[in-house]
Design a protein around this motif. Structure first.
Motif, PDB file in Angstrom:
ATOM      1  N   TYR A  38      -1.008   9.222  12.892  1.00  0.00           N
ATOM      2  CA  TYR A  38      -1.759   9.206  13.924  1.00  0.00           C
ATOM      3  C   TYR A  38      -1.540   9.099  15.644  1.00  0.00           C
ATOM      4  O   TYR A  38      -1.382   9.568  16.806  1.00  0.00           O
ATOM      5  CB  TYR A  38      -3.163   9.583  14.363  1.00  0.00           C
ATOM      6  N   TYR A  52     -11.290   3.288   0.520  1.00  0.00           N
ATOM      7  CA  TYR A  52     -10.385   4.339   1.108  1.00  0.00           C
ATOM      8  C   TYR A  52     -10.426   5.859   0.681  1.00  0.00           C
ATOM      9  O   TYR A  52     -10.610   7.131   0.149  1.00  0.00           O
ATOM     10  CB  TYR A  52      -9.647   4.598   1.673  1.00  0.00           C
ATOM     11  N   VAL A  53     -11.131   6.101  -1.056  1.00  0.00           N
ATOM     12  CA  VAL A  53     -11.148   7.211  -2.104  1.00  0.00           C
ATOM     13  C   VAL A  53     -11.545   8.379  -1.547  1.00  0.00           C
ATOM     14  O   VAL A  53     -11.537   9.098  -1.363  1.00  0.00           O
ATOM     15  CB  VAL A  53     -11.591   6.561  -3.266  1.00  0.00           C
ATOM     16  N   THR A  68       3.072  10.813   6.712  1.00  0.00           N
ATOM     17  CA  THR A  68       3.167   9.971   5.807  1.00  0.00           C
ATOM     18  C   THR A  68       4.999  10.253   5.256  1.00  0.00           C
ATOM     19  O   THR A  68       5.048  11.084   5.014  1.00  0.00           O
ATOM     20  CB  THR A  68       2.004   9.533   4.872  1.00  0.00           C
ATOM     21  N   TRP A 104       0.521  -1.169  -0.320  1.00  0.00           N
ATOM     22  CA  TRP A 104      -0.274   0.060   0.141  1.00  0.00           C
ATOM     23  C   TRP A 104       1.140   1.406   0.659  1.00  0.00           C
ATOM     24  O   TRP A 104       1.900   1.168   0.848  1.00  0.00           O
ATOM     25  CB  TRP A 104      -1.085   0.032   1.517  1.00  0.00           C
ATOM     26  N   HIS A 105       0.559   2.183  -0.043  1.00  0.00           N
ATOM     27  CA  HIS A 105       1.368   3.724  -0.302  1.00  0.00           C
ATOM     28  C   HIS A 105       1.712   4.142   1.458  1.00  0.00           C
ATOM     29  O   HIS A 105       3.018   4.867   1.380  1.00  0.00           O
ATOM     30  CB  HIS A 105      -0.023   4.613  -0.506  1.00  0.00           C
ATOM     31  N   SER A 106       0.921   3.712   1.967  1.00  0.00           N
ATOM     32  CA  SER A 106       2.043   4.066   3.283  1.00  0.00           C
ATOM     33  C   SER A 106       0.900   2.956   3.984  1.00  0.00           C
ATOM     34  O   SER A 106      -0.368   2.614   4.042  1.00  0.00           O
ATOM     35  CB  SER A 106       1.210   5.299   4.095  1.00  0.00           C
ATOM     36  N   TYR A 131       1.568   2.659   8.071  1.00  0.00           N
ATOM     37  CA  TYR A 131       1.165   3.177   9.076  1.00  0.00           C
ATOM     38  C   TYR A 131       0.124   4.828  10.178  1.00  0.00           C
ATOM     39  O   TYR A 131      -0.245   4.856   8.364  1.00  0.00           O
ATOM     40  CB  TYR A 131       2.446   3.521   9.920  1.00  0.00           C
ATOM     41  N   ASP A 132      -0.353   4.114  10.368  1.00  0.00           N
ATOM     42  CA  ASP A 132      -1.632   5.670  11.042  1.00  0.00           C
ATOM     43  C   ASP A 132      -0.703   6.194  11.579  1.00  0.00           C
ATOM     44  O   ASP A 132       0.061   6.720  12.546  1.00  0.00           O
ATOM     45  CB  ASP A 132      -2.082   4.801  12.114  1.00  0.00           C
ATOM     46  N   HIS A 142      -1.751  15.341  -2.968  1.00  0.00           N
ATOM     47  CA  HIS A 142      -1.755  15.704  -1.096  1.00  0.00           C
ATOM     48  C   HIS A 142      -3.501  14.971  -0.917  1.00  0.00           C
ATOM     49  O   HIS A 142      -3.864  14.797  -0.672  1.00  0.00           O
ATOM     50  CB  HIS A 142      -0.944  16.490  -0.780  1.00  0.00           C
ATOM     51  N   MET A 170      -4.415  11.482   0.284  1.00  0.00           N
ATOM     52  CA  MET A 170      -4.018  11.404   1.723  1.00  0.00           C
ATOM     53  C   MET A 170      -5.341   9.992   2.218  1.00  0.00           C
ATOM     54  O   MET A 170      -4.605   9.421   3.035  1.00  0.00           O
ATOM     55  CB  MET A 170      -4.196  12.714   2.105  1.00  0.00           C
ATOM     56  N   PRO A 171      -6.254  10.212   2.331  1.00  0.00           N
ATOM     57  CA  PRO A 171      -6.936   9.342   2.585  1.00  0.00           C
ATOM     58  C   PRO A 171      -6.800   8.187   2.175  1.00  0.00           C
ATOM     59  O   PRO A 171      -6.857   6.931   3.619  1.00  0.00           O
ATOM     60  CB  PRO A 171      -8.746   9.946   2.654  1.00  0.00           C
ATOM     61  N   ASN A 172      -7.345   8.123   0.897  1.00  0.00           N
ATOM     62  CA  ASN A 172      -6.365   6.977   0.509  1.00  0.00           C
ATOM     63  C   ASN A 172      -4.918   6.235   0.459  1.00  0.00           C
ATOM     64  O   ASN A 172      -4.838   4.931   1.068  1.00  0.00           O
ATOM     65  CB  ASN A 172      -6.650   7.094  -1.211  1.00  0.00           C
ATOM     66  N   ARG A 173      -4.138   7.108   0.660  1.00  0.00           N
ATOM     67  CA  ARG A 173      -2.452   6.517   1.109  1.00  0.00           C
ATOM     68  C   ARG A 173      -2.460   5.977   2.401  1.00  0.00           C
ATOM     69  O   ARG A 173      -2.264   4.923   2.760  1.00  0.00           O
ATOM     70  CB  ARG A 173      -1.943   7.986   0.796  1.00  0.00           C
ATOM     71  N   THR A 174      -3.483   6.953   3.655  1.00  0.00           N
ATOM     72  CA  THR A 174      -4.004   6.185   4.713  1.00  0.00           C
ATOM     73  C   THR A 174      -4.811   5.624   5.395  1.00  0.00           C
ATOM     74  O   THR A 174      -5.163   4.690   6.345  1.00  0.00           O
ATOM     75  CB  THR A 174      -3.838   7.502   5.417  1.00  0.00           C
ATOM     76  N   LYS A 175      -5.244   4.863   3.986  1.00  0.00           N
ATOM     77  CA  LYS A 175      -6.512   4.345   4.408  1.00  0.00           C
ATOM     78  C   LYS A 175      -7.361   4.409   5.175  1.00  0.00           C
ATOM     79  O   LYS A 175      -7.523   3.973   6.095  1.00  0.00           O
ATOM     80  CB  LYS A 175      -5.451   2.388   5.088  1.00  0.00           C
ATOM     81  N   LYS A 225      -7.071   6.300   7.564  1.00  0.00           N
ATOM     82  CA  LYS A 225      -7.030   7.345   8.569  1.00  0.00           C
ATOM     83  C   LYS A 225      -6.758   8.860   8.373  1.00  0.00           C
ATOM     84  O   LYS A 225      -7.508   9.215   9.885  1.00  0.00           O
ATOM     85  CB  LYS A 225      -5.242   6.033   9.045  1.00  0.00           C
ATOM     86  N   VAL A 226      -5.905   9.537   7.571  1.00  0.00           N
ATOM     87  CA  VAL A 226      -6.563  10.966   7.695  1.00  0.00           C
ATOM     88  C   VAL A 226      -7.487  10.885   6.373  1.00  0.00           C
ATOM     89  O   VAL A 226      -7.323  10.869   5.222  1.00  0.00           O
ATOM     90  CB  VAL A 226      -4.857  11.241   6.826  1.00  0.00           C
ATOM     91  N   HIS A 272       2.672  21.430   5.007  1.00  0.00           N
ATOM     92  CA  HIS A 272       1.726  19.823   5.957  1.00  0.00           C
ATOM     93  C   HIS A 272       2.371  19.755   7.258  1.00  0.00           C
ATOM     94  O   HIS A 272       1.397  20.397   8.510  1.00  0.00           O
ATOM     95  CB  HIS A 272       1.316  18.975   5.640  1.00  0.00           C
TER      96      HIS A 272
END
Lengths: 395, 358
Positions: free
Chosen positions: A142, A354-355, A148, A135-137, A139-140, B121, B125-130, B132-133, A159
């Motif tokens: 937070y 998650y999109v 990331t 996957w692209h990242s 870890y969580d 970004h 970002m939301p997809n990248r972090t599943k 989480k963000v 950011h």
């Protein structure tokens, strides 16, 4: 302010900000160094030497960091990871960046900062999700307040400014440490991030690891500024330069920048002078743009050897402790090896999940299409499945 | 055939809502509705922030943020340095850290420096972090032509955003929708590109903004993200439009009525997510369709709509789906823009070309 000297005359500088205390914003003439390559303490009255205990703890992380780099390189050679941008030679920067932050602070790393991310506490297997291609990242962000790993250059610096700005508006004491390389300082977002941070006076420490190369392009082709740290004054923030292979100096200089930010002093810029000892990634061929001699000149400046010599000299590092540190590093490496030698099952349904917070009608349809394709592939002999699929195609 | 219960039919620009009309209506412009939506959202949630270029004491070059700094303080509505990537990147970080930033890109074509932040970004970002963000950011963009603007002030840039998965792309056409859609955008967990047709800023409707606020706050405003609306009912052909093209399409439908043709007008409101259901239902019923949009037609949102309509309505179509779009040229200078923009006549010509004799 200038009226005293320009009394009776209208100055073109009236209304222009007076350059008070400019020199305070300028970096040191030479990179700050507290322990030289021979492992000797070189005092600097502005920057205290960290305690022996702190240095010993950080040295342990340095040993593990080097081991993580070595292990990751090996796994790429074995085909277990697509690519690895190693921070070999830059581990002191990596360890210091993670060590100077508190739990409430944020770290913004780049793709080369895996060791910093792991040092901050993120599970290495989750970190390698990106580089093994699951996957692209992985870890969580937070959980340990680690953003990331940024692949585009310098975009993450903005950011970082936003995270710090939000924290400041809520009256929190969060400090954000944002990492980038020397090449990234040429990007527009680097400029905008430093300017925004300064204008909004937010608690960000910009930490440049100047490793002298952006893939193949040397720093001399990026800038003719006296140093990257000199850029800070243009934004009205202090800049400092530090020996990037001196763990003690990095801890002291970065620690001071973090304290300053936490105390409401605003942003600052720290440039670490270090060297990328290996190629950009395993896919790169560094012999095309630099000589072996260039690299060899940096071998005696190695951050591990230097700190080990220093600690040994003060009898802070026993043979037994060294054995323990090596064993701890081996344990991390073994965990990484084991984890990466086990294939993680990727879930194609995740592609659509998650999109958006909620799948759109179109994504639901596409997810269903892929699910049907996979079901068909899984059961090619099932006439019901293939039959309905054929009908679907004909409609 | 599915009945679109979500798509109320209205005659003219305004659409009815769940709440009954009150006697105490006042006139409001599109701009006033946006301003009220921002103020009401900021009042409702302290995490909502507004920033950009000239949005502070000036109130924005179109005065959409008028009075917000005075009312909410310069920490909640503030000017930034003049740098769009900076604005967008800072918004990402603020959204990561609990805020709901609304940013203004001063003009459509001035948003391009922020493009990398948006595409790499904001959208990813939301997809990248599943998940989480999440990045609840609203990117307000005064958008499109028709105001005699000079170069770089009139682009129809929706296709860039609509082509980027992860973004919600909205373009309201009515005063009511301007209010409700901006409130909905700010409340959305997803990043929203909110396209404000500049030429509609001064359009007026009889609406009571306080009533709109009550309706939204009470949860009684029907969802608009992903929901098109039939702006004018008809039986012979469907005009599919959004944002600045909706009033033009409605005017064309009114003119066609005088010639005896009953033309339905769909106001998409939401480009992404796209409401296939409302569009498909209409075109299957009328059998003819023209897509009307200001942007250059090649590789455009209009192209996508045509493709979707023929994929879903092929057996109901009596004629090819046509497009009335901008030409494939850079947006013209003020004295030439009327040659470029979709006009009532050009739409009527397209309607005439829908093979009525076959």
């Amino acid at each position: 302010m200038s009226t005293a000297t320009n009394e009776g005359r209208e100055s073109v500088l009236d209304g222009v900000r007076t350059p008070t205390a400019d020199s305070a914003l300028l970096p040191s003439a030479h990179p700050v160094q507290l322990v030289d390559p021979e492992g000797r303490h070189t005092p600097d009255d502005r920057y205290p030497l960290p305690s022996g205990e702190d240095l010993l703890g950080a040295y342990g992380r340095l040993v593990s960091g080097r081991r993580i780099n070595d292990q990751a390189n090996a796994l790429v050679r074995q085909g277990r990871m697509a690519v690895y941008p190693s921070s070999h030679g830059q581990e002191a920067c990596q360890v210091a960046a993670a060590t100077v932050l508190g739990d409430e602070d944020w770290l913004f790393p780049t793709y080369r900062d895996t060791v910093a991310v792991v040092t901050r506490g993120v599970d290495p297997l989750e970190v390698f999700t990106l580089l093994r291609g699951d996957w692209h990242s992985g870890y969580d962000p937070y959980e340990h307040k680690v953003a990331t790993q940024a692949t585009p250059l310098a975009t993450q610096l903005l950011h970082a400014v936003g995270v710090a700005h939000a924290a400041k508006l809520r009256g929190e004491s969060t400090v954000v440490l944002a990492m980038c390389g020397d090449g990234a300082t040429s990007e527009g977002d680097f400029h905008e991030a430093l300017n925004f941070a300064a204008v909004f006076h937010v608690p960000v420490v910009f930490f440049i690891q100047n490793n002298e190369f952006a893939i193949s392009v040397p720093l001399t082709s990026q800038t003719v500024a006296p140093s990257l740290a000199h850029k800070a004054i243009g934004y009205g923030m202090p800049g400092e330069r530090v020996d990037g292979n001196d763990l003690a100096a990095l801890l002291s200089v970065l620690g001071s920048a973090v304290s300053r930010a936490r105390d409401g002093g605003g942003p600052s810029l720290v440039e670490a002078h270090t060297y990328r000892m290996q190629a950009h990634t395993n896919a790169d061929d560094a012999t095309r743009y630099r000589s072996a001699d260039d690299v060899e000149r940096w071998i005696p400046k190695d951050p591990l050897v230097r700190m080990r010599t220093y600690l040994k000299g003060l009898e802070l590092l026993s043979d037994e402790a060294e054995t323990d540190l090596a064993a701890a590093a081996d344990t991390i490496a073994a965990t990484i090896r084991k984890g990466l030698n086990t294939d993680v099952e990727v879930n194609p349904a995740d592609l659509f999940e998650y999109v958006y917070a909620e799948k759109t009608t179109q994504l639901r349809e596409q997810a269903e299409q892929l699910r049907e394709e996979l079901a068909r592939d899984a059961a090619p002999a099932d006439p019901a499945v293939t039959g309905s699929a054929t009908k679907e195609n004909q409609r | 055939m599915t009945q679109t219960t979500e798509a109320p039919v209205a005659d003219g620009i305004g659409q009815p809502d769940a709440t009954p009309a009150r006697a105490a209506t006042t006139t409001s412009t599109f701009a006033m509705a946006l301003n009220a939506a921002l103020a009401d959202a900021m009042e409702a949630d302290p995490a909502v922030l507004m920033f950009g270029e000239d949005v502070g004491p000036l109130g924005g070059v179109f005065r959409i943020t008028d009075g917000l700094t005075a009312r909410f303080g310069e920490e909640r509505c503030f000017d930034t340095p003049l740098a769009e990537a900076g604005i967008m990147g800072m918004a990402v970080g603020m959204a990561m850290n609990g805020m709901r930033p609304v940013v203004e890109m001063q003009f459509d074509a001035f948003a391009y420096p922020a493009f990398e932040q948006v595409v790499s970004h904001v959208a990813k970002m939301p997809n990248r972090t599943k998940g989480k963000v999440r990045l609840p950011i609203v990117i307000r963009i005064p958008y499109a032509g028709g105001i005699g603007g000079v170069e770089h002030h009139c682009d129809s840039s929706e296709a860039y955003y609509a082509h980027t998965p992860g973004l919600t792309v909205l373009a309201p056409a009515t005063v009511r929708d301007a209010y409700f859609m901006l409130r909905e955008a700010i409340a959305s967990p997803d990043p929203v590109v909110f396209l404000e047709p500049k030429k509609l800023y001064w359009s007026k409707e009889e609406v009571d903004l306080a009533e709109l606020r009550r309706t939204f706050d009470d949860g009684e405003a029907p969802r608009r993200i992903g929901r098109a609306v039939v702006a004018r009912a008809g039986t012979d052909a469907t005009l599919i439009s959004y944002g600045p093209s909706v009033p033009t399409a409605l005017a064309a439908a009114a003119a066609a009525a005088e010639e005896g043709r009953s033309i339905e007008v769909i106001d998409l409101r939401s480009i992404v997510p796209f409401d296939d259901e409302t569009v498909t239902e209409s075109v299957r019923r009328t059998g003819r369709a023209v897509v009307v949009a200001e942007a250059p037609g090649f590789a455009s949102v209009a192209s996508e709509i045509v493709a979707r309509v023929q994929e879903r309505c092929f057996h109901s179509l009596a004629a090819p789906v046509l497009r009335v779009t901008g030409f494939d040229i850079p947006f013209p200078s003020p004295k030439l823009e009327h040659f470029y923009l979709p006009s009532v006549d050009r739409i009527l010509d397209a309607v005439d070309a829908l093979q009525w004799e076959d």
